[in-house]
Every structure is written in structure tokens, then in C-alpha cells.
Write a protein that holds these residues in place. Structure first.
Motif, PDB file in Angstrom:
ATOM      1  N   CYS A   1     -19.484  36.951 -48.712  1.00 33.27           N
ATOM      2  CA  CYS A   1     -19.919  37.869 -49.754  1.00 33.27           C
ATOM      3  C   CYS A   1     -19.610  36.827 -51.307  1.00 33.27           C
ATOM      4  CB  CYS A   1     -20.144  39.544 -49.662  1.00 33.27           C
ATOM      5  SG  CYS A   1     -21.016  39.808 -50.994  1.00 33.27           S
ATOM      6  N   PRO A   2     -20.615  35.995 -51.642  1.00 36.49           N
ATOM      7  CA  PRO A   2     -20.703  36.196 -53.303  1.00 36.49           C
ATOM      8  C   PRO A   2     -20.102  37.013 -54.307  1.00 36.49           C
ATOM      9  CG  PRO A   2     -23.105  36.086 -52.281  1.00 36.49           C
ATOM     10  CD  PRO A   2     -22.469  36.461 -51.917  1.00 36.49           C
ATOM     11  N   LEU A   3     -20.197  38.521 -53.655  1.00 36.96           N
ATOM     12  CA  LEU A   3     -20.407  39.383 -54.115  1.00 36.96           C
ATOM     13  C   LEU A   3     -19.248  40.522 -54.705  1.00 36.96           C
ATOM     14  CD1 LEU A   3     -24.435  40.219 -54.834  1.00 36.96           C
ATOM     15  CD2 LEU A   3     -22.487  39.448 -56.990  1.00 36.96           C
TER      16      LEU A   3
ATOM     17  N   VAL B   1     -26.173  43.852 -48.467  1.00 30.72           N
ATOM     18  CA  VAL B   1     -27.213  42.752 -48.677  1.00 30.72           C
ATOM     19  C   VAL B   1     -27.171  42.151 -47.736  1.00 30.72           C
ATOM     20  CG1 VAL B   1     -27.507  41.370 -49.877  1.00 30.72           C
ATOM     21  CG2 VAL B   1     -27.345  43.304 -50.917  1.00 30.72           C
TER      22      VAL B   1
ATOM     23  N   CYS C   1     -28.104  30.061 -47.867  1.00 28.62           N
ATOM     24  CA  CYS C   1     -28.368  30.952 -49.356  1.00 28.62           C
ATOM     25  C   CYS C   1     -27.782  31.831 -50.225  1.00 28.62           C
ATOM     26  CB  CYS C   1     -30.266  30.990 -49.657  1.00 28.62           C
ATOM     27  SG  CYS C   1     -30.848  29.442 -48.595  1.00 28.62           S
ATOM     28  N   LEU C   2     -26.982  31.270 -50.734  1.00 27.42           N
ATOM     29  CA  LEU C   2     -25.381  32.297 -50.901  1.00 27.42           C
ATOM     30  C   LEU C   2     -25.551  32.962 -52.720  1.00 27.42           C
ATOM     31  CD1 LEU C   2     -23.117  32.082 -48.321  1.00 27.42           C
ATOM     32  CD2 LEU C   2     -24.785  33.521 -48.564  1.00 27.42           C
ATOM     33  N   VAL C   3     -26.574  32.596 -53.342  1.00 24.90           N
ATOM     34  CA  VAL C   3     -27.046  32.564 -54.279  1.00 24.90           C
ATOM     35  C   VAL C   3     -27.425  34.286 -54.645  1.00 24.90           C
ATOM     36  CG1 VAL C   3     -28.244  32.682 -56.751  1.00 24.90           C
ATOM     37  CG2 VAL C   3     -28.228  30.346 -55.511  1.00 24.90           C
ATOM     38  N   PRO C   4     -26.522  35.108 -55.415  1.00 19.41           N
ATOM     39  CA  PRO C   4     -26.576  36.136 -55.448  1.00 19.41           C
ATOM     40  C   PRO C   4     -27.919  37.298 -55.767  1.00 19.41           C
ATOM     41  CG  PRO C   4     -24.338  35.707 -56.904  1.00 19.41           C
ATOM     42  CD  PRO C   4     -25.020  34.403 -56.847  1.00 19.41           C
ATOM     43  N   THR C   5     -29.465  35.735 -56.495  1.00 16.61           N
ATOM     44  CA  THR C   5     -30.344  36.638 -56.374  1.00 16.61           C
ATOM     45  C   THR C   5     -30.652  36.452 -55.202  1.00 16.61           C
ATOM     46  OG1 THR C   5     -31.191  34.402 -57.601  1.00 16.61           O
ATOM     47  CG2 THR C   5     -30.903  36.881 -58.523  1.00 16.61           C
ATOM     48  N   ASP C   6     -30.605  34.851 -54.542  1.00 18.93           N
ATOM     49  CA  ASP C   6     -31.426  34.906 -52.770  1.00 18.93           C
ATOM     50  C   ASP C   6     -30.765  36.049 -51.814  1.00 18.93           C
ATOM     51  OD1 ASP C   6     -30.135  31.663 -52.640  1.00 18.93           O
ATOM     52  OD2 ASP C   6     -32.104  32.458 -53.188  1.00 18.93           O
ATOM     53  N   GLY C   7     -30.309  37.105 -52.475  1.00 17.20           N
ATOM     54  CA  GLY C   7     -29.772  39.316 -51.348  1.00 17.20           C
ATOM     55  C   GLY C   7     -30.964  39.986 -51.555  1.00 17.20           C
ATOM     56  N   LYS C   8     -30.858  40.133 -50.148  1.00 19.95           N
ATOM     57  CA  LYS C   8     -32.101  41.472 -49.990  1.00 19.95           C
ATOM     58  C   LYS C   8     -31.099  41.641 -49.913  1.00 19.95           C
ATOM     59  CE  LYS C   8     -36.509  39.221 -49.175  1.00 19.95           C
ATOM     60  NZ  LYS C   8     -36.314  37.828 -49.980  1.00 19.95           N
ATOM     61  N   ILE C   9     -31.195  43.670 -50.168  1.00 14.29           N
ATOM     62  CA  ILE C   9     -30.742  45.001 -50.292  1.00 14.29           C
ATOM     63  C   ILE C   9     -31.292  45.262 -49.126  1.00 14.29           C
ATOM     64  CG2 ILE C   9     -30.698  47.446 -51.123  1.00 14.29           C
ATOM     65  CD1 ILE C   9     -30.697  46.369 -53.830  1.00 14.29           C
TER      66      ILE C   9
ATOM     67  N   HIS D   1     -35.218  45.391 -50.939  1.00 17.10           N
ATOM     68  CA  HIS D   1     -36.200  45.069 -52.192  1.00 17.10           C
ATOM     69  C   HIS D   1     -35.223  43.675 -52.459  1.00 17.10           C
ATOM     70  CE1 HIS D   1     -36.517  48.973 -51.928  1.00 17.10           C
ATOM     71  NE2 HIS D   1     -36.288  49.050 -51.607  1.00 17.10           N
ATOM     72  N   SER D   2     -35.285  43.141 -53.497  1.00 13.73           N
ATOM     73  CA  SER D   2     -34.601  41.771 -53.404  1.00 13.73           C
ATOM     74  C   SER D   2     -33.358  42.350 -54.622  1.00 13.73           C
ATOM     75  CB  SER D   2     -35.285  40.666 -54.356  1.00 13.73           C
ATOM     76  OG  SER D   2     -36.661  40.315 -53.293  1.00 13.73           O
ATOM     77  N   LEU D   3     -32.750  41.113 -54.842  1.00 15.09           N
ATOM     78  CA  LEU D   3     -31.869  41.791 -56.091  1.00 15.09           C
ATOM     79  C   LEU D   3     -32.273  40.918 -57.157  1.00 15.09           C
ATOM     80  CD1 LEU D   3     -27.810  41.345 -54.340  1.00 15.09           C
ATOM     81  CD2 LEU D   3     -29.383  43.068 -55.650  1.00 15.09           C
TER      82      LEU D   3
ATOM     83  N   PHE E   1     -31.284  39.883 -60.787  1.00 12.83           N
ATOM     84  CA  PHE E   1     -30.370  39.885 -62.048  1.00 12.83           C
ATOM     85  C   PHE E   1     -31.324  39.671 -63.212  1.00 12.83           C
ATOM     86  CE2 PHE E   1     -26.925  41.033 -59.824  1.00 12.83           C
ATOM     87  CZ  PHE E   1     -27.305  40.490 -58.426  1.00 12.83           C
TER      88      PHE E   1
ATOM     89  N   GLU F   1     -25.603  26.721 -50.152  1.00  9.23           N
ATOM     90  CA  GLU F   1     -26.407  26.942 -51.756  1.00  9.23           C
ATOM     91  C   GLU F   1     -25.911  27.984 -52.334  1.00  9.23           C
ATOM     92  OE1 GLU F   1     -30.412  28.342 -51.414  1.00  9.23           O
ATOM     93  OE2 GLU F   1     -30.243  28.994 -53.207  1.00  9.23           O
ATOM     94  N   GLY F   2     -25.480  27.758 -53.202  1.00  9.53           N
ATOM     95  CA  GLY F   2     -24.390  28.466 -54.203  1.00  9.53           C
ATOM     96  C   GLY F   2     -24.274  28.465 -55.271  1.00  9.53           C
ATOM     97  N   ASP F   3     -23.958  29.677 -55.743  1.00 11.75           N
ATOM     98  CA  ASP F   3     -23.407  29.599 -57.818  1.00 11.75           C
ATOM     99  C   ASP F   3     -22.418  29.290 -57.850  1.00 11.75           C
ATOM    100  OD1 ASP F   3     -23.900  29.866 -60.796  1.00 11.75           O
ATOM    101  OD2 ASP F   3     -25.229  32.288 -59.740  1.00 11.75           O
TER     102      ASP F   3
ATOM    103  N   ASP G   1     -20.336  32.792 -59.050  1.00  8.73           N
ATOM    104  CA  ASP G   1     -19.859  33.921 -57.798  1.00  8.73           C
ATOM    105  C   ASP G   1     -19.577  32.532 -56.576  1.00  8.73           C
ATOM    106  OD1 ASP G   1     -22.171  35.611 -59.460  1.00  8.73           O
ATOM    107  OD2 ASP G   1     -20.193  36.458 -59.267  1.00  8.73           O
ATOM    108  N   LEU G   2     -19.230  32.398 -55.816  1.00  8.34           N
ATOM    109  CA  LEU G   2     -18.312  31.387 -55.316  1.00  8.34           C
ATOM    110  C   LEU G   2     -18.073  31.864 -54.209  1.00  8.34           C
ATOM    111  CD1 LEU G   2     -16.485  28.792 -56.533  1.00  8.34           C
ATOM    112  CD2 LEU G   2     -18.691  28.234 -55.941  1.00  8.34           C
ATOM    113  N   PRO G   3     -18.969  31.736 -53.090  1.00  9.35           N
ATOM    114  CA  PRO G   3     -18.832  32.254 -51.718  1.00  9.35           C
ATOM    115  C   PRO G   3     -17.263  32.457 -50.299  1.00  9.35           C
ATOM    116  CG  PRO G   3     -19.973  30.558 -51.395  1.00  9.35           C
ATOM    117  CD  PRO G   3     -19.930  30.940 -52.925  1.00  9.35           C
TER     118      PRO G   3
END
Lengths: 86, 253
Positions: free
Chosen positions: A25-27, A48, A58-66, B2-4, B6, B125-127, B130-132
């Protein structure tokens, strides 16, 4: 032909097993759980779900859905069914 | 579900005299827009030299057969494919980027190029902030023309440090923010008179004007070395290449 089949298979289905063992998990940086349908990676530590698109996680944090409780149960049931069918 | 979300901090408009590509979302959209012509423009604008610089970056990373490797901000995959050749069939390479469009092109190239060793590549696809990946996983990391585009360079360095194994290296290639007046002037002239006019032909003038701003906002070689040392790296050295127009930061954990 074999190469095309392998590429299409990867694009169409869920997570490559090796990749799912590498990714966290990226977070929370905790392990992810694979969900086959819909193809996604679940972070139980923060509740998430991260999608897979065309075989790419797709592991960009904003791609996540709670996940709310109903979704968590659906994912758990799908995982249980899959385990029972083996 | 719900979408995260930020929230991106809103900046006062009076601070801007021109459009700024400030937040990560703007930059993500920019790289999605230029994806279809990115490779062609790189070839054209560097007269093919960018491939030499990228091979140098891979050599500096210390990547070798059997390694687990990471290419950050991989874009359409140039560095990832070079890393793949180093790692071989027993190794593994992850190409990570936050642009879906760039990754889609990278994935298509992997199929079309069809070298057997490229089977060791996985796209994520990642940031970069915040590396996974878990701590101490990779034997080497490369980052080509990416550090200049991340919104928090310190955090990116810290994440690279975290996911590297001890005694391993990161190799970061990018434009050089030169302290030599002639080099800086020449670089600016090239962007104004070669890069932007060429990009204009492709309808991407605004996107490539961002290049000049991003170099202005970037760090010098000495500042990059300090950034790496502050992040915990024990060794950091910045090499100027391409006549001083480009630079490669090598840092060892």
C-alpha cells in the motif's frame, strides 16, 4: 502468436502474482490483498481498494477508493468463494 | 465507495505573472497530453543524444544481472528497457509513472519491441512521493527527467532512500541547472528557439514552455548533492554531461 496471447492475457485479467508480492500500500506500506473481480488490490490496513487497469496496478494514492463495510464484505465473500472452489 | 481526495493548497493568483504548472495534477495532465509525441520530440530535440545520456545513467546506477531494479518516472520506458537488458531473465524491473498515457505507450512498446528479456518488466502507475514498495527492496534505481517534475524533491529522495538496499545506488538524470553563464544562456536559447518552436508544430507550445520554468525552479548540481546527503545517502556526486546541458546525480546508500 504466443507473444500476443500472453500480452492480451495480461491486459485482460488481474494481477501478476509476482507483482502482487512486490507491491505494498503506498500509504501504509503494508501488504496488499489481491481481488480478482473487479481486478484490484486491497489495502486492509487502511480499508482502501486500488484498481487494476489493462493489467497495470494503479497505486497513486488518489486512485484509491475507501471501502465501506458492504464493499469489504463483498470482497471478502468473493475471496471466500474463490478459496472454496479450489 | 468514496474516492480518496487530497486537497491541493490554493495559491494566491497575484503571485503569478504567467501560468504555472504548480500542482502534481497539472503536471500529470501535462505528461498525459505530450505522451503521443514524447519519444519523437526527445529524438528530434536531442538529435538522438538522449539515448547516450540514458545509457550512462544506467551504467552509473550499478545495475547488473539478476538485480531487482526500479525506474522512477519511467514515462514511455526508455530507461526501463535499458535496465531490463542489464537485469536479464533472472532479474526484475519495475517501471513506475503517474501518467496513465505514458504507461500505456510503454506497455505497447514492450510488446512491439518483443525482446525476450523485456518480459522481466512490470509497469506500475504510482507516485514518486508515496512509493508502493517495502523498505530496502531494490538493488538500483534510475530516474530520468523526473526529479525536476516532482512537487516535493526532498520527499522523493527520502522515498528512494527508503526502498533501496544498503550499499546500492540511485542514478538521476536531468537537465543541468548550470552555474556557468554561457551554458545557462545557451540552454535558454535552445529552449526558446529550437524546443518551443518544434513543440508548437505539434500543438504543444505551452507544455514545452514549462521546461524553462522547471529548469529555473530546479536545483544546481551542488544543491542536488546536498539534497541526497540530507536524505541519508552516504555519498552523492553530480556529473555534468552533454556539454553541461545535462546532469546526472549519483547517490549511494
Amino acid at each position: 502468436m504466443v507473444r500476443l496471447s500472453k500480452w492480451l492475457l495480461k491486459a485482460g485479467t488481474g494481477v501478476n502474482k509476482t507483482l502482487s508480492e512486490i507491491l505494498v500500500c503506498p500509504l501504509s506500506k503494508q501488504a496488499l490483498r489481491v481481488c480478482e473481480e473487479p481486478p484490484s488490490l486491497i489495502s486492509d490496513s487502511i480499508g482502501v481498494s486500488f484498481p487494476m487497469k489493462d493489467g497495470i496496478p494503479c497505486l497513486v494514492p488518489t486512485d484509491g477508493k475507501i471501502l465501506d463495510t458492504d464493499d469489504t464484505m463483498k470482497h471478502d465473500n468473493a475471496a471466500d468463494d474463490s478459496a472454496n472452489n479450489k | 465507495m468514496h474516492s480518496l481526495q487530497f486537497s491541493v493548497p490554493l495559491l494566491p493568483t497575484s503571485r503569478f505573472k504567467r501560468h504555472s504548472v504548480r500542482c502534481a495534477s497539472d503536471r500529470q495532465q501535462l505528461f498525459n497530453r505530450i505522451a503521443p509525441v514524447y519519444d519523437n520530440l526527445n529524438d528530434l530535440l536531442s538529435l538522438g543524444q538522449h539515448r547516450i545520456w540514458k545509457r550512462m545513467a544506467v551504467s552509473w546506477s550499478g545495475a547488473k544481472t539478476g538485480d531487482s531494479l526500479l525506474d522512477l518516472c519511467c514515462g514511455s520506458g526508455d530507461l526501463t528497457f535499458f535496465m531490463s537488458e542489464k537485469a536479464g531473465a533472472d532479474g526484475k524491473v519495475i517501471g513506475l509513472d503517474f501518467s496513465k498515457e505514458q504507461l500505456s505507450i510503454a506497455s505497447s512498446r514492450q510488446y512491439l519491441l518483443s525482446k525476450a528479456c523485456y518480459n522481466n518488466i512490470e509497469w506500475v502507475e504510482g507516485d514518486a512521493l508515496d512509493l508502493p514498495f517495502s523498505n530496502g527492496y531494490f538493488d538500483a534505481i534510475t530516474m530520468g527527467y523526473g526529479l525536476r517534475n516532482v512537487v516535493d524533491k526532498r520527499r522523493a529522495m527520502q522515498e528512494m532512500f527508503r526502498v533501496l538496499k544498503p550499499d546500492s545506488r540511485v542514478s538521476i538524470l536531468d537537465f543541468n541547472k548550470s552555474m556557468q553563464p554561457f551554458t545557462a544562456l545557451f540552454q535558454e536559447w535552445m529552449i526558446d528557439n529550437v524546443v518551443v518552436p518544434t513543440a508548437t508544430v505539434y500543438g504543444l507550445a505551452k507544455e514545452y514552455q514549462y521546461l524553462k520554468t522547471s529548469i529555473d525552479d530546479f536545483l544546481t548540481g551542488k544543491e542536488l548533492e546536498k539534497l541526497a546527503l540530507d536524505a541519508g545517502f552516504s555519498y552523492a556526486r553530480h556529473y555534468e554531461i552533454g556539454g553541461g546541458l545535462m546532469g546526472n546525480l549519483v547517490a549511494a546508500r
